[in-house]
Design a protein around this motif. Structure first.
Motif, short mmCIF file in Angstrom:
data_model
loop_
_atom_site.label_atom_id
_atom_site.label_comp_id
_atom_site.label_asym_id
_atom_site.label_seq_id
_atom_site.Cartn_x
_atom_site.Cartn_y
_atom_site.Cartn_z
N PHE A 79 0.88 -1.18 -0.03
CA PHE A 79 0.04 -0.08 -0.06
C PHE A 79 1.05 1.23 0.17
O PHE A 79 1.83 1.19 0.88
N LEU A 80 0.56 2.34 -0.93
CA LEU A 80 1.60 3.25 -0.84
C LEU A 80 0.80 4.60 -0.63
O LEU A 80 -0.47 4.89 -1.24
N CYS A 81 0.91 5.24 0.42
CA CYS A 81 0.21 6.45 0.72
C CYS A 81 0.51 7.51 -0.07
O CYS A 81 1.55 7.91 -0.46
N SER A 82 -0.70 8.19 -0.64
CA SER A 82 -0.51 9.40 -1.77
C SER A 82 -0.04 10.69 -1.06
O SER A 82 0.31 11.61 -1.61
N ASP A 83 -0.10 10.52 0.11
CA ASP A 83 0.14 11.87 0.86
C ASP A 83 1.58 11.81 1.39
O ASP A 83 2.34 13.11 1.04
N CYS A 84 1.98 11.12 2.11
CA CYS A 84 3.43 11.05 2.75
C CYS A 84 4.53 9.97 1.92
O CYS A 84 5.61 9.89 2.36
N SER A 85 4.05 9.26 1.06
CA SER A 85 4.67 8.32 0.10
C SER A 85 5.28 7.44 1.01
O SER A 85 6.15 6.52 0.45
N ARG A 86 4.74 6.97 2.07
CA ARG A 86 5.19 5.64 2.84
C ARG A 86 4.66 4.55 2.18
O ARG A 86 3.40 4.56 1.60
N ALA A 87 5.55 3.50 2.10
CA ALA A 87 4.78 2.18 1.53
C ALA A 87 4.83 1.29 2.92
O ALA A 87 5.33 1.06 3.80
N TYR A 88 3.60 0.36 2.69
CA TYR A 88 3.40 -0.51 3.85
C TYR A 88 3.17 -1.88 3.10
O TYR A 88 2.49 -1.88 2.09
N ASP A 89 3.46 -2.93 4.12
CA ASP A 89 3.26 -4.38 3.59
C ASP A 89 1.73 -4.59 3.62
O ASP A 89 1.03 -4.25 4.70
N LEU A 113 -0.39 -2.96 -5.89
CA LEU A 113 -0.05 -2.00 -5.39
C LEU A 113 -1.40 -1.01 -5.33
O LEU A 113 -2.06 -0.58 -6.10
N LEU A 114 -1.77 -1.17 -3.88
CA LEU A 114 -2.82 -0.12 -3.29
C LEU A 114 -2.40 1.06 -3.16
O LEU A 114 -1.52 1.44 -2.55
N TYR A 115 -3.15 2.02 -3.72
CA TYR A 115 -2.85 3.40 -3.26
C TYR A 115 -4.25 4.19 -2.24
O TYR A 115 -5.25 3.76 -2.39
N GLY A 116 -3.83 5.23 -1.64
CA GLY A 116 -4.52 5.86 -0.71
C GLY A 116 -4.02 6.66 0.20
O GLY A 116 -2.84 7.01 0.05
N ARG A 117 -4.67 7.02 1.43
CA ARG A 117 -3.95 7.47 2.56
C ARG A 117 -3.90 6.86 3.75
O ARG A 117 -4.93 5.88 4.09
N CYS A 118 -2.71 6.70 4.27
CA CYS A 118 -2.44 5.72 5.48
C CYS A 118 -3.11 6.51 6.53
O CYS A 118 -3.72 7.50 6.60
N ALA A 119 -3.35 5.65 7.81
CA ALA A 119 -3.84 6.16 9.08
C ALA A 119 -3.25 7.61 9.62
O ALA A 119 -4.12 8.60 10.10
N ASP A 120 -1.89 7.65 9.54
CA ASP A 120 -1.48 9.06 10.21
C ASP A 120 -1.95 10.27 9.35
O ASP A 120 -2.10 11.18 9.66
N CYS A 121 -1.77 9.95 8.16
CA CYS A 121 -2.18 11.29 7.10
C CYS A 121 -3.82 11.49 7.33
O CYS A 121 -4.31 12.70 7.14
N GLN A 122 -4.58 10.46 7.45
CA GLN A 122 -5.99 10.71 7.55
C GLN A 122 -6.21 11.51 8.97
O GLN A 122 -7.15 12.54 8.99
N LEU A 123 -5.45 11.06 10.00
CA LEU A 123 -5.51 11.69 11.14
C LEU A 123 -4.99 13.48 11.32
O LEU A 123 -5.58 14.00 11.66
N ALA A 124 -4.28 13.34 10.39
CA ALA A 124 -3.39 14.74 10.25
C ALA A 124 -4.23 15.71 9.52
O ALA A 124 -4.09 16.89 9.43
N GLY A 125 -5.35 15.04 8.92
CA GLY A 125 -6.33 16.17 8.27
C GLY A 125 -6.67 15.81 6.81
O GLY A 125 -7.11 16.30 6.03
#
Length: 125
Positions: A79-89, A113-125
């Motif tokens: 999973f690749l966060c489209s906000d922070c660019s971190r990748a998750y297994d 490869l799934l794209y979206g917003r990670c939990a941290d980025c969703q919490l940040a706004g």
């Protein structure tokens, strides 16, 4: 243990503890917190060494975006966060992908490869 092998072990430990593959720059940022004075060139040398020794694999998540992860992991996707660019297994795999292939085609490998917003980025706004 010499300084270089100590830094290499720290890099391997950092990647093993990560929840997803990391880029060289992400690794460097993390390693600087634990090993003052480590340079980006040392990170690249250590990554190359890890690949040559079969400890690490390079994962291309997007065109030109290479991340690194331990080679001993089970088959998985990312999973690749489209906000922070971190990748998750992402554990596990979709079954019967062959049914999606055109007639006469043979699949030799795949990457989902799934794209979206990670939990941290969703919490940040």
């Amino acid at each position: 243990m010499d300084r270089q092998s100590g830094k290499h072990k720290l890099l391997l430990k950092t990647l093993s503890a990560s929840n997803g593959p990391m880029s060289a720059n992400q690794l460097w940022s993390q390693l600087k917190k634990e090993s003052a004075g480590i340079g980006i060139a040392t990170v690249y040398r250590s990554l190359r060494k890890g690949i040559e020794q079969g400890q690490l694999v390079a994962v291309e998540l997007e065109s030109g975006s290479v991340r690194y992860e331990p080679a001993n992991m089970e088959h998985h996707h990312h999973f690749l966060c489209s906000d922070c660019s971190r990748a998750y297994d992402i554990e596990g795999c979709t079954k019967n992908l062959e049914r999606l292939l055109p007639s006469g085609f043979q699949m030799t490998r795949h990457e989902i490869l799934l794209y979206g917003r990670c939990a941290d980025c969703q919490l940040a706004g």
